[in-house]
Design a protein around this motif. Sequence first.
Motif, mmCIF file in Angstrom:
data_model
loop_
_atom_site.group_PDB
_atom_site.id
_atom_site.type_symbol
_atom_site.label_atom_id
_atom_site.label_comp_id
_atom_site.label_asym_id
_atom_site.label_seq_id
_atom_site.Cartn_x
_atom_site.Cartn_y
_atom_site.Cartn_z
ATOM 1 N N LYS A 8 63.418 65.004 107.615
ATOM 2 C CA LYS A 8 64.935 65.265 108.225
ATOM 3 C C LYS A 8 64.059 67.119 108.603
ATOM 4 C CE LYS A 8 69.197 64.481 107.582
ATOM 5 N NZ LYS A 8 70.241 64.177 106.418
ATOM 6 N N ALA A 9 63.393 67.393 107.991
ATOM 7 C CA ALA A 9 63.440 69.291 108.257
ATOM 8 C C ALA A 9 61.554 69.755 107.871
ATOM 9 C CB ALA A 9 63.923 69.640 107.273
ATOM 10 N N ILE A 10 61.828 70.435 108.305
ATOM 11 C CA ILE A 10 59.980 71.366 107.921
ATOM 12 C C ILE A 10 60.266 72.534 107.804
ATOM 13 C CG2 ILE A 10 59.345 71.363 110.444
ATOM 14 C CD1 ILE A 10 56.878 71.845 108.916
ATOM 15 N N ILE A 11 59.786 73.177 106.257
ATOM 16 C CA ILE A 11 59.933 74.611 106.107
ATOM 17 C C ILE A 11 58.450 75.311 106.292
ATOM 18 C CG2 ILE A 11 60.450 76.248 104.423
ATOM 19 C CD1 ILE A 11 62.049 74.163 102.756
ATOM 20 N N ILE A 12 58.877 75.974 106.936
ATOM 21 C CA ILE A 12 58.038 77.436 107.281
ATOM 22 C C ILE A 12 58.074 78.898 106.773
ATOM 23 C CG2 ILE A 12 56.870 76.045 109.497
ATOM 24 C CD1 ILE A 12 58.423 78.180 110.793
ATOM 25 N N ASN A 13 57.435 79.155 106.401
ATOM 26 C CA ASN A 13 57.507 80.802 105.687
ATOM 27 C C ASN A 13 56.348 81.987 106.107
ATOM 28 O OD1 ASN A 13 56.862 82.022 101.858
ATOM 29 N ND2 ASN A 13 57.987 82.800 103.798
ATOM 30 N N SER A 14 56.676 82.375 107.124
ATOM 31 C CA SER A 14 55.617 83.637 107.780
ATOM 32 C C SER A 14 56.385 84.977 107.649
ATOM 33 C CB SER A 14 54.891 83.070 109.159
ATOM 34 O OG SER A 14 54.337 84.294 109.790
ATOM 35 N N PRO A 15 56.007 85.517 106.987
ATOM 36 C CA PRO A 15 54.192 86.345 106.337
ATOM 37 C C PRO A 15 54.613 85.679 104.966
ATOM 38 C CG PRO A 15 55.353 88.276 107.337
ATOM 39 C CD PRO A 15 56.468 87.392 107.400
ATOM 40 N N ASN A 16 53.358 84.709 104.567
ATOM 41 C CA ASN A 16 53.976 83.587 103.115
ATOM 42 C C ASN A 16 53.391 84.191 101.657
ATOM 43 O OD1 ASN A 16 52.641 81.254 101.910
ATOM 44 N ND2 ASN A 16 53.358 80.423 103.981
ATOM 45 N N ASN A 17 54.953 83.945 100.990
ATOM 46 C CA ASN A 17 54.096 83.440 99.579
ATOM 47 C C ASN A 17 54.025 82.611 99.119
ATOM 48 O OD1 ASN A 17 54.245 84.442 96.790
ATOM 49 N ND2 ASN A 17 57.183 83.954 96.976
ATOM 50 N N PRO A 18 52.769 82.310 98.490
ATOM 51 C CA PRO A 18 51.518 83.326 98.175
ATOM 52 C C PRO A 18 51.267 83.363 98.884
ATOM 53 C CG PRO A 18 51.450 81.251 97.311
ATOM 54 C CD PRO A 18 52.785 81.122 97.764
ATOM 55 N N THR A 19 50.525 82.776 100.233
ATOM 56 C CA THR A 19 48.791 83.096 100.521
ATOM 57 C C THR A 19 48.970 84.492 101.383
ATOM 58 O OG1 THR A 19 49.942 82.059 102.761
ATOM 59 C CG2 THR A 19 48.775 80.804 101.155
ATOM 60 N N GLY A 20 49.826 85.214 101.301
ATOM 61 C CA GLY A 20 49.846 86.544 102.397
ATOM 62 C C GLY A 20 49.547 85.790 104.260
ATOM 63 N N ALA A 21 49.743 84.535 104.691
ATOM 64 C CA ALA A 21 49.323 84.237 105.746
ATOM 65 C C ALA A 21 49.839 83.886 107.229
ATOM 66 C CB ALA A 21 48.995 82.527 105.766
ATOM 67 N N VAL A 22 49.817 84.575 108.016
ATOM 68 C CA VAL A 22 51.257 84.883 108.733
ATOM 69 C C VAL A 22 50.818 84.588 110.110
ATOM 70 C CG1 VAL A 22 51.644 87.123 110.669
ATOM 71 C CG2 VAL A 22 50.783 87.607 108.353
ATOM 72 N N TYR A 23 52.066 83.153 110.329
ATOM 73 C CA TYR A 23 51.331 82.337 111.533
ATOM 74 C C TYR A 23 52.056 83.212 113.435
ATOM 75 C CZ TYR A 23 52.366 79.532 107.699
ATOM 76 O OH TYR A 23 53.009 79.028 106.187
ATOM 77 N N ASN A 24 50.312 83.076 114.096
ATOM 78 C CA ASN A 24 50.995 83.482 115.041
ATOM 79 C C ASN A 24 51.452 82.335 115.625
ATOM 80 O OD1 ASN A 24 48.910 80.865 115.665
ATOM 81 N ND2 ASN A 24 46.629 81.837 115.701
ATOM 82 N N LYS A 25 51.605 82.758 117.218
ATOM 83 C CA LYS A 25 52.346 82.499 118.437
ATOM 84 C C LYS A 25 51.767 80.174 118.254
ATOM 85 C CE LYS A 25 54.066 82.994 123.100
ATOM 86 N NZ LYS A 25 54.449 83.577 124.171
#
Length: 397
Positions: A166-183
């Motif tokens: 039903k859904a996807i959760i995205i978290n950027s900037p990310n806890n705990p990884t520190g990843a920042v998702y680009n375009k």
Amino acid sequence: MKELSKIASKIKESSTLSVKQKANLLKASGVNVVNFTTGELDFDTPDYIKDACKNALDNGDTKYTATNGTLALRKAICSKLKNENGLTYEPENIVVSNGAKHSLFNIMSTLLNKGDEVILIAPFWLSYQVCVEAVEGVIKVVHTTVENNFLFTSEDLEKVVSDKTKAIIINSPNNPTGAVYNKELLMMVGDFAKKYDLYIISDEIYEKIIYNGSHISIGTFDEDIFNRTILVNGLSKSHSMTGWRIGYTASNKEIATIINNFQSHTTSAPNTLAQTSSVTALLEEDDSLRKFLEVLKERRQLVCDLFSSNKKINFSKPDGAFYVLIKVTDFFGMTIEGKTISTASDVAEILIDKYRVAVVPCEDFCTKEYFRISFTCSIEEIKEGISRISQMYDDYL
Ligand code: PLP
């Protein structure tokens, strides 16, 4: 006595809180512990926000507000989303809640029926799993690793999607990884969500804390993605206001109405003084946030330099947020202090018991291969804590 709720009984206390408590107990008994567990900034809330709160109190701003928050706050949130994120919402699209964590529970209660699946990108912030499972949803996990900079591909998503998703959760900037998702990555997620008709829950709570790259709200790509996205944000991390408990959702009106109705019977609106202060926080920003970021940048650099100076330590350089993940698989299979090491918790236990450093093992973040440190402490504590962690590596590897 009759059996208590199966779902509630299964929920464990947040492991980030329990390690912190252990560290605090040791500290209280006089032990010199370096505490790297804290998930909040160590800065005070800026004075201009505290002053707004004092004024609100003097003005008798002490009654219930509309369940979804005061119109003034929802308007301020709309301006923020327009000016900073390029998203056009009306106040009716916004529901203010008691922190972003509460917003996430509202979202899951609004979206999910028993057995509905939600895709999570691991390692993930531990409460996502609990709030999905609390309403009998099921998590489907895409695993990422330090070697891939904690990023993922459409093939990874295709492997876990089903007709129940039903859904996807995205978290950027990310806890705990520190990843920042680009375009490109965010566009891929948007296309994937359209292909499988999924809601996108975009947790943007760390948007202001970025060292590399920039924050993009996924809802800006097109109208279809905008309509299926539920943006989550709040003032906890951006304005050092964790204790004030203000979070919010921005979504289409149908979802916002259901969240509002649900919240009207659970908590009602959040604290009125915190809401009034949040209007000032958003509309009258001084340069506190810039100063927070300056300090965090310096600490991040120091943390990365110190970890890099010990080649045995495998860690990720965060592009955002204030956490670093350290991979501990090199210890697996070893016997240390009479204990065979097979998880990050085993390593964390040795770190606190022998080296007096409190870190968060990431089992509850869906991986036993990493522990997390937060650099929300002084330069001296960072130097001391990392030297103790490094010592453990030198003692055993
Ligand atoms: N989302 C993420 C990724 C977090 O790390 C946190 C808090 O640590 C939250 C949401 C919740 O924040 P709040 O204090 O607004 O409930």
